[in-house]
Write a protein that holds these residues in place. Structure first.
Motif: not given
Length: 332
Positions: A8-10, A15-22, A132-137
């Motif tokens: 979900v977070l990916r 389209r952002t320049f935050y770190p990419m989550l593996q 991010l987690l709070r907004a996407s839960w």
């Protein structure tokens, strides 16, 4: 849960320049098949970070000898992506034209958001992920049956999930992989005054991989995990660290033939572990299991500097402090 969350977070971060989550990597007792207590289970996971488009991570070793262990800082550089013939004419250069990139994409670069003085900041990264987690839960399927609470923490994202029957905790750490190996630098704490730009090296993923290797090698009814569980539960109450007990068991697993870990030898296993603890205490010497170990299974990948390093002495403090050594011997 973590696979759903990173998926979900990916999409959110696409389209952002935050770190990419593996993909998250589970480590520690809950993933190794043992736990030292009957309390609420805590699942520890490491989420590897990779640099976003137009950015590069450089790992810089901390040379302050006053700090214990091996520590790093993550310097974030902008990457030159000036148009070249083979790349086409539409490439945007983050290094030379950051304002143009910001104007075209509407996104700040990583240096503007999660860094302090060009170094990736642990506390800013944790706050960003928790938000991010709070907004996407609500987008996760688990949200329909589990209640989420974010617990306070500065260097990890700690979650408690509960439903009508059970509860468990998840401790999310963040890290950067070293040389494609099983060694990471991570957001874990190195004590109360760990600088926010310091990322200590962690060997937990390699240790968990070692236990999985042993699970395939040992007899079906091997009791090495029961041995570790019992000793950890008892000796932790005598102020021995769980990692000390775990290190002794790992050394024994790596030297004693696997057939001898059959459950009928359980008392012998306990005796061997306690004897090894006694010898280590008397000699004030217990070698780190991962660093400098030339006998690890081939599937566990170490960076060259870790392979060549001299194994640290986990009981170095006992050499420096005679009173602590006397107290440890009495506790034993």
């Amino acid at each position: 849960l973590m696979d759903n969350l990173t998926s979900v977070l990916r999409r959110v971060l696409g389209r952002t320049f935050y770190p990419m989550l593996q993909q998250a990597i589970g480590f520690g007792s809950a993933f190794e098949g043992w736990t030292a207590s009957e309390e609420e289970v805590t699942y520890r996971v490491l989420v590897p970070l990779t640099p976003p488009l137009g950015h590069i991570f450089y790992l810089e070793r901390d040379t302050d000898r006053q700090r214990s262990g091996r520590n790093f800082c993550i310097r974030v550089n902008l990457e030159c992506r000036c148009p070249r013939e083979q790349q086409g004419a539409n490439m945007l250069c983050f290094l030379h034209h950051p304002d143009v990139v910001r104007g075209v994409t509407g996104q700040p670069n990583l240096l503007d958001t999660l860094c302090t003085s060009s170094y990736l900041d642990v506390k800013k990264t944790v706050r960003w992920f928790c938000a991010l987690l709070r907004a996407s839960w609500q987008r996760l399927p688990q949200s329909r049956s589990w209640h989420l609470v974010l617990l306070p923490s500065k260097r990890s994202c700690n979650l408690r999930l509960t439903n009508s029957q059970e509860s468990f905790q998840v401790r999310v750490l963040f890290g950067v992989q070293r040389h494609g190996s099983d060694i990471f630098i991570s957001s874990r704490s190195r004590g109360a005054h760990t600088p926010s730009t310091m990322w200590p090296e962690t060997y937990s993923v390699a240790e968990t991989k070692f236990f999985r290797h042993m699970a395939r090698q040992a007899p079906h009814d091997s009791s090495h995990l029961k041995c570790l569980q019992l000793l950890s539960g008892v000796l932790a109450r005598k102020d021995f660290s769980i990692h000390t007990i775990k290190t002794i068991i790992m050394h024994l697993l790596n030297t004693v033939p696997v057939a001898q870990w059959h459950r009928r030898y359980f008392l012998l296993q306990l005796s061997d572990a306690l004897e090894q603890l006694r010898i280590s205490l008397e000699e004030k010497h217990l070698e780190h299991f991962i660093v400098g170990n030339q006998r690890l299974p081939e599937e566990i990948k170490l960076p060259p500097d870790i392979q060549r390093a001299r194994p640290p002495n986990l009981f170095h403090g006992l050499v420096q402090d005679p009173a602590a050594h006397s107290q440890a011997m009495q506790a034993y």
